[in-house]
Scaffold this motif. Sequence first.
Motif, PDB file in Angstrom:
ATOM      1  N   GLY A  54       0.831  -1.094  -0.074  1.00 12.59           N
ATOM      2  CA  GLY A  54      -0.029  -0.037   0.005  1.00 12.59           C
ATOM      3  C   GLY A  54       0.746   1.433  -0.044  1.00 12.59           C
ATOM      4  N   GLU A  55       0.262   2.335   0.253  1.00 15.91           N
ATOM      5  CA  GLU A  55       0.678   3.809   0.207  1.00 15.91           C
ATOM      6  C   GLU A  55       1.612   3.914   1.555  1.00 15.91           C
ATOM      7  N   ARG A  58      -0.430   3.220   7.696  1.00 16.32           N
ATOM      8  CA  ARG A  58      -1.861   3.356   8.041  1.00 16.32           C
ATOM      9  C   ARG A  58      -2.707   2.878   7.165  1.00 16.32           C
ATOM     10  N   SER A  59      -2.697   3.135   5.784  1.00 13.90           N
ATOM     11  CA  SER A  59      -3.578   2.488   4.951  1.00 13.90           C
ATOM     12  C   SER A  59      -3.467   0.954   4.678  1.00 13.90           C
ATOM     13  N   ASN A  62      -5.379  -0.187   7.665  1.00  8.98           N
ATOM     14  CA  ASN A  62      -7.015  -0.198   7.563  1.00  8.98           C
ATOM     15  C   ASN A  62      -7.317  -1.175   6.603  1.00  8.98           C
ATOM     16  N   ASP A  63      -6.588  -1.432   5.540  1.00  5.64           N
ATOM     17  CA  ASP A  63      -6.981  -2.503   4.635  1.00  5.64           C
ATOM     18  C   ASP A  63      -6.929  -4.039   5.491  1.00  5.64           C
TER      19      ASP A  63
END
Length: 102
Positions: A54-55, A58-59, A62-63
């Motif tokens: 991911g980026e 945090r992202s 969440n995923d």
Amino acid sequence: MAPLIRMLELDELARIHAEQMAEEDELRHAEADALRFALKDIPHRRLGENVARGESVRSIHNDMMNTLSNRNNILDRRFSHMGMGTAVGKHGDLYLCQIFRG
């Protein structure tokens, strides 16, 4: 629920796997036999692994919390220890590996 205990040996294995995924630009789980062999001197009954791309952390988090299998590993009371590693891929993606031991 008891908090997971961070384990440096698991951090190291997770970092190596994250670096391999980043280098190959491919999201994949570690070979189960290789993981068991790497932990042969560390007593365990159960192993789990989450991998993600991911980026940002945090992202990815969440995923993971919205993916049943990943969330189950994170919240599984049978795991007592965990390690985590990250690496940045050639296109700027962040690769993350979490390894759980119980």
